[in-house]
Design an enzyme around this catalytic site. Structure first.
Site, mmCIF file in Angstrom:
data_model
loop_
_atom_site.group_PDB
_atom_site.id
_atom_site.type_symbol
_atom_site.label_atom_id
_atom_site.label_comp_id
_atom_site.label_asym_id
_atom_site.label_seq_id
_atom_site.Cartn_x
_atom_site.Cartn_y
_atom_site.Cartn_z
ATOM 1 N N THR A 190 0.837 -1.217 0.000
ATOM 2 C CA THR A 190 0.000 0.000 0.000
ATOM 3 C C THR A 190 0.860 1.250 0.000
ATOM 4 O OG1 THR A 190 -1.554 -1.244 1.372
ATOM 5 C CG2 THR A 190 -1.926 1.125 1.167
ATOM 6 N N ASN A 191 1.874 1.250 0.873
ATOM 7 C CA ASN A 191 2.760 2.416 0.941
ATOM 8 C C ASN A 191 3.584 2.554 -0.339
ATOM 9 O OD1 ASN A 191 2.768 3.815 3.735
ATOM 10 N ND2 ASN A 191 2.560 1.667 4.195
ATOM 11 N N ARG A 231 21.727 -12.523 9.366
ATOM 12 C CA ARG A 231 21.118 -11.218 9.055
ATOM 13 C C ARG A 231 22.120 -10.338 8.325
ATOM 14 N NH1 ARG A 231 16.852 -9.053 11.617
ATOM 15 N NH2 ARG A 231 17.065 -10.381 13.436
ATOM 16 N N MET A 287 9.179 -6.541 6.656
ATOM 17 C CA MET A 287 9.020 -7.169 7.972
ATOM 18 C C MET A 287 10.304 -7.821 8.479
ATOM 19 S SD MET A 287 6.154 -6.030 8.289
ATOM 20 C CE MET A 287 5.510 -6.611 9.816
ATOM 21 N N HIS A 330 5.738 3.362 10.595
ATOM 22 C CA HIS A 330 5.177 2.492 11.625
ATOM 23 C C HIS A 330 3.750 2.955 11.921
ATOM 24 C CE1 HIS A 330 5.124 -0.211 15.044
ATOM 25 N NE2 HIS A 330 4.597 0.772 15.758
ATOM 26 N N ASP A 376 11.785 0.220 15.688
ATOM 27 C CA ASP A 376 10.807 1.311 15.805
ATOM 28 C C ASP A 376 11.335 2.471 16.648
ATOM 29 O OD1 ASP A 376 8.180 -1.170 15.941
ATOM 30 O OD2 ASP A 376 9.085 -0.165 14.219
HETATM 31 C C1 GRF Z 1 1.482 -0.944 7.176
HETATM 32 O O1 GRF Z 1 0.572 -0.849 8.263
HETATM 33 C C2 GRF Z 1 2.774 -0.274 7.582
HETATM 34 O O2 GRF Z 1 2.590 0.721 8.562
HETATM 35 C C3 GRF Z 1 3.573 -1.389 8.149
HETATM 36 O O3 GRF Z 1 3.290 -2.470 7.283
HETATM 37 C C4 GRF Z 1 1.881 -2.409 6.958
HETATM 38 C C5 GRF Z 1 1.632 -2.962 5.585
HETATM 39 O O4 GRF Z 1 2.137 -2.071 4.680
HETATM 40 N N1 GRF Z 1 4.980 -1.046 8.182
HETATM 41 P P1 GRF Z 1 1.968 -2.241 3.070
HETATM 42 O O5 GRF Z 1 0.500 -2.442 2.737
HETATM 43 O O6 GRF Z 1 2.758 -3.460 2.650
HETATM 44 O O7 GRF Z 1 2.517 -0.936 2.532
#
Ligand code: GRF
Length: 203
Positions: free
Chosen positions: A16-17, A68, A93, A112, A148
C-alpha cells in the site's frame, strides 16, 4: 527540475505504501524516483505493483542467507548498484542489522502504524485499542538499530472511536500513511531535513 533523487523501496507484502510512493512519483515535480523495489517475499503483491509501474524489482529472500548480516549485505549490494540515495522500508518485515543501519544512517526511513514512541512492535493497532487511547496514527522515522526507534520525520493522527477495532483503525491509519510517507521522502529529496540529536527539523 533538478535530477530526481533515486530511492529504493523495501517491501514484504501488499505494498500500500509502495503504491502511494509510486503515485506521488508520477508527478513531474516530485523530487524523487523509485530506482528499485526489493521484496524478501516472492509472493508480495507489491512486486506486481512495481511491475505494473515499470519499476525494476527483485526478490532477495532472507531464507537464502545464513545470517542477518549476509542478507543485509546482499540488500546493500543491490541497493548500491541501483544508485539509490535513500532506502524506504515500506511494510518490510525484517529487522535491519546494526551494520546496515549504520551504513545507511539517516538515509534509511521506516513507517510504523502508531504515534511513536507509543505502541512499538507488530500489533500496534491492537495495543492502541487495548490501551483505550483516543488518538492513534502513524510515524515516518529514520531507522536506528533498535526496532521502531529513531528520529521522527512526520506523524499523522487519527481519532480512535468507541466503535473502532484493530481492522477499522488499520484502515484509517493506512490512509494517512499513504499521505505522510510520500511527503517525508519529498522533504528528504529537497534537502529540507536536518537532524539534531533525536529531533528532525524541516525547513
Ligand atoms: C502498514 O501498516 C505499515 O505501517 C507497516 O506495514 C503495513 C503494511 O504495509 N509497516 P503495506 O500495505 O505493505 O505498505
Amino acid at each position: 527540475m533538478t535530477e530526481k533523487l533515486p530511492i529504493a523501496v523495501l517491501i514484504s507484502g501488499y505494498g500500500t505504501n509502495l503504491q502511494a510512493i509510486i503515485n506521488a512519483a508520477k508527478s513531474p515535480d516530485y523530487p524523487a524516483k523509485i530506482a528499485l523495489v526489493i521484496s524478501n517475499k516472492a509472493d508480495a503483491y507489491g512486486l506486481k505493483r512495481a511491475e505494473a509501474a515499470g519499476i525494476p524489482h527483485k526478490v532477495i529472500s532472507h531464507k537464502d542467507y545464513s545470517s542477518r548480516e549476509e542478507f543485509d549485505a546482499a540488500l546493500d549490494a543491490e541497493i548500491t548498484a541501483s544508485g539509490a540515495k535513500l532506502v524506504c522500508l515500506a511494510g518490510f518485515m525484517r529487522l535491519m542489522s546494526a551494520w546496515f543501519v549504520n551504513k545507511w544512517q539517516d538515509r534509511l526511513m521506516n513507517i510504523h502504524p502508531s504515534l511513536l514512541p507509543s505502541f512499538k512492535g507488530t500489533h500496534a493497532h491492537e495495543a492502541a485499542i487495548a490501551a483505550g487511547v483516543k488518538f492513534s496514527g502513524c510515524t515516518v522515522h529514520f531507522v536506528r538499530a533498535e526496532m521502531d526507534e529513531g528520529p521522527i520525520i512526520i506523524q499523522a493522527a487519527v481519532p480512535v472511536l468507541d466503535s473502532d477495532n484493530a481492522a477499522s483503525l488499520n484502515d484509517k491509519v493506512l490512509a494517512q500513511e499513504c499521505v505522510i510517507y510520500p511527503e517525508a521522502i519529498k522533504r528528504f529529496a529537497q534537502g529540507r531535513l536536518k537532524i539534531e540529536g533525536n529531533r528532525v527539523f524541516c525547513n
